[in-house]
Design an enzyme around this catalytic site. Structure first.
Site, mmCIF file in Angstrom:
data_model
loop_
_atom_site.group_PDB
_atom_site.id
_atom_site.type_symbol
_atom_site.label_atom_id
_atom_site.label_comp_id
_atom_site.label_asym_id
_atom_site.label_seq_id
_atom_site.Cartn_x
_atom_site.Cartn_y
_atom_site.Cartn_z
ATOM 1 N N ASP A 110 73.745 116.900 -9.650
ATOM 2 C CA ASP A 110 73.248 118.206 -10.067
ATOM 3 C C ASP A 110 74.433 118.972 -10.661
ATOM 4 O O ASP A 110 74.797 118.735 -11.807
ATOM 5 C CB ASP A 110 72.648 118.871 -8.826
ATOM 6 C CG ASP A 110 71.948 120.182 -9.102
ATOM 7 O OD1 ASP A 110 71.167 120.240 -10.057
ATOM 8 O OD2 ASP A 110 72.183 121.146 -8.359
ATOM 9 N N GLY A 112 77.295 118.353 -9.680
ATOM 10 C CA GLY A 112 78.289 117.282 -9.672
ATOM 11 C C GLY A 112 79.470 117.558 -8.758
ATOM 12 O O GLY A 112 80.342 116.710 -8.600
ATOM 13 N N LEU A 115 79.859 114.986 -5.548
ATOM 14 C CA LEU A 115 80.290 113.633 -5.885
ATOM 15 C C LEU A 115 81.664 113.596 -6.544
ATOM 16 O O LEU A 115 82.427 112.652 -6.362
ATOM 17 C CB LEU A 115 79.230 112.966 -6.766
ATOM 18 C CG LEU A 115 79.292 111.455 -6.797
ATOM 19 C CD1 LEU A 115 79.217 110.867 -5.397
ATOM 20 C CD2 LEU A 115 78.181 110.890 -7.655
HETATM 21 P P1 IMP Z 1 75.617 118.615 -6.504
HETATM 22 O O1 IMP Z 1 75.216 119.983 -6.976
HETATM 23 O O2 IMP Z 1 75.682 117.637 -7.640
HETATM 24 O O3 IMP Z 1 76.882 118.675 -5.703
HETATM 25 O O4 IMP Z 1 74.441 118.120 -5.561
HETATM 26 C C1 IMP Z 1 74.593 117.980 -4.190
HETATM 27 C C2 IMP Z 1 73.333 117.520 -3.502
HETATM 28 O O5 IMP Z 1 72.323 118.518 -3.637
HETATM 29 C C3 IMP Z 1 72.675 116.261 -4.049
HETATM 30 O O6 IMP Z 1 73.268 115.073 -3.599
HETATM 31 C C4 IMP Z 1 71.277 116.432 -3.473
HETATM 32 O O7 IMP Z 1 71.200 115.975 -2.139
HETATM 33 C C5 IMP Z 1 71.068 117.939 -3.538
HETATM 34 N N1 IMP Z 1 70.232 118.290 -4.719
HETATM 35 C C6 IMP Z 1 70.627 118.685 -5.949
HETATM 36 N N2 IMP Z 1 69.577 118.906 -6.762
HETATM 37 C C7 IMP Z 1 68.468 118.610 -6.019
HETATM 38 C C8 IMP Z 1 67.054 118.611 -6.306
HETATM 39 O O8 IMP Z 1 66.564 118.907 -7.420
HETATM 40 N N3 IMP Z 1 66.239 118.262 -5.265
HETATM 41 C C9 IMP Z 1 66.710 117.909 -4.030
HETATM 42 N N4 IMP Z 1 68.014 117.884 -3.727
HETATM 43 C C10 IMP Z 1 68.886 118.219 -4.713
#
Ligand code: IMP
Ligand code: MG
Length: 195
Positions: A110, A112, A115
């Protein structure tokens, strides 16, 4: 989740199916073959980040034919609105990564931020090779810092627009992980108690 207190409200949260079960299964088989193609019987370690990626991991590890081990990590991310996200590892992998080809199995990228940090930590342990496979990619949502670092998945099964999605492991407040398909979430159920 407090607002979801009946089957009717629960179902209303499922706005529309974005990716049906059959399409996921087909893409998972293809991704499994892609992973097979990267390695030639060398030790592979699939690492997935709980909880979101548990369903994807269960399916993709069975779509891979090369010998592989599986491992899970649990992380907590503090993503302040402006920070790049500070990640704390709650459960770590026990393997010595310097002996493995590592493939991260993630549910969604999302912003990112999560990760990006996890990758930094794992790469510092010097695996033979390091690849990221994500079920979903939401590039529109990428944090500028993460984008500037040119951080991306090596393989994304699906690229989706900026919708909050549920199902196939992905949750909204821990619900909906058990849906066999990926759906768009209807956030209006969070607003009304009545549904
Ligand atoms: P990041 O924003 O890339 O760090 O996302 C972290 C985590 O947020 C992801 O691994 C998901 O578990 C959760 N996440 C992000 N977007 C969604 C979504 O659209 N639905 C459900 N979980 C989400
Ligand atoms: Mg989640």
């Amino acid at each position: 989740m407090q607002n979801i207190n009946s089957m009717e409200v629960y179902q209303k949260g499922i706005k529309r199916i974005l990716i049906p079960e059959e399409q996921i299964a087909e893409a998972v088989q293809k991704a499994g073959k892609m992973i097979d193609g990267l390695y030639d019987g060398k030790p592979v370690l699939l690492i997935s980040i709980l909880n979101g990626a548990f369903v994807f991991m269960a399916d993709i590890c069975r779509a891979v034919s090369v010998p592989c081990e599986i491992a899970f990590m649990k992380v907590k991310s503090y993503s302040g609105t402006e920070s790049t996200g500070d990640v704390q590892i709650l459960t770590d992998v026990t393997q010595d990564l310097s002996e493995y080809n590592v493939v991260i199995i993630e549910d969604i990228i999302d912003t990112g931020r999560t990760l990006f940090k996890v990758a930094e930590i794992l790469k510092s342990r010097q695996p033979h090779t390091f690849n990221i496979v994500t079920l979903l990619d939401k590039p529109e949502r990428r944090d500028p810092v993460v984008r500037a670092a040119d951080f991306k998945a090596d393989y994304a099964l699906f690229t989706i627009p900026d919708h909050f999605v549920i199902g196939y492991g992905l949750d909204c407040d821990e619900y909906y992980r058990t849906l066999p398909y990926i759906a768009e979430f209807d956030a209006s159920v969070l607003e009304s108690e009545e549904g």
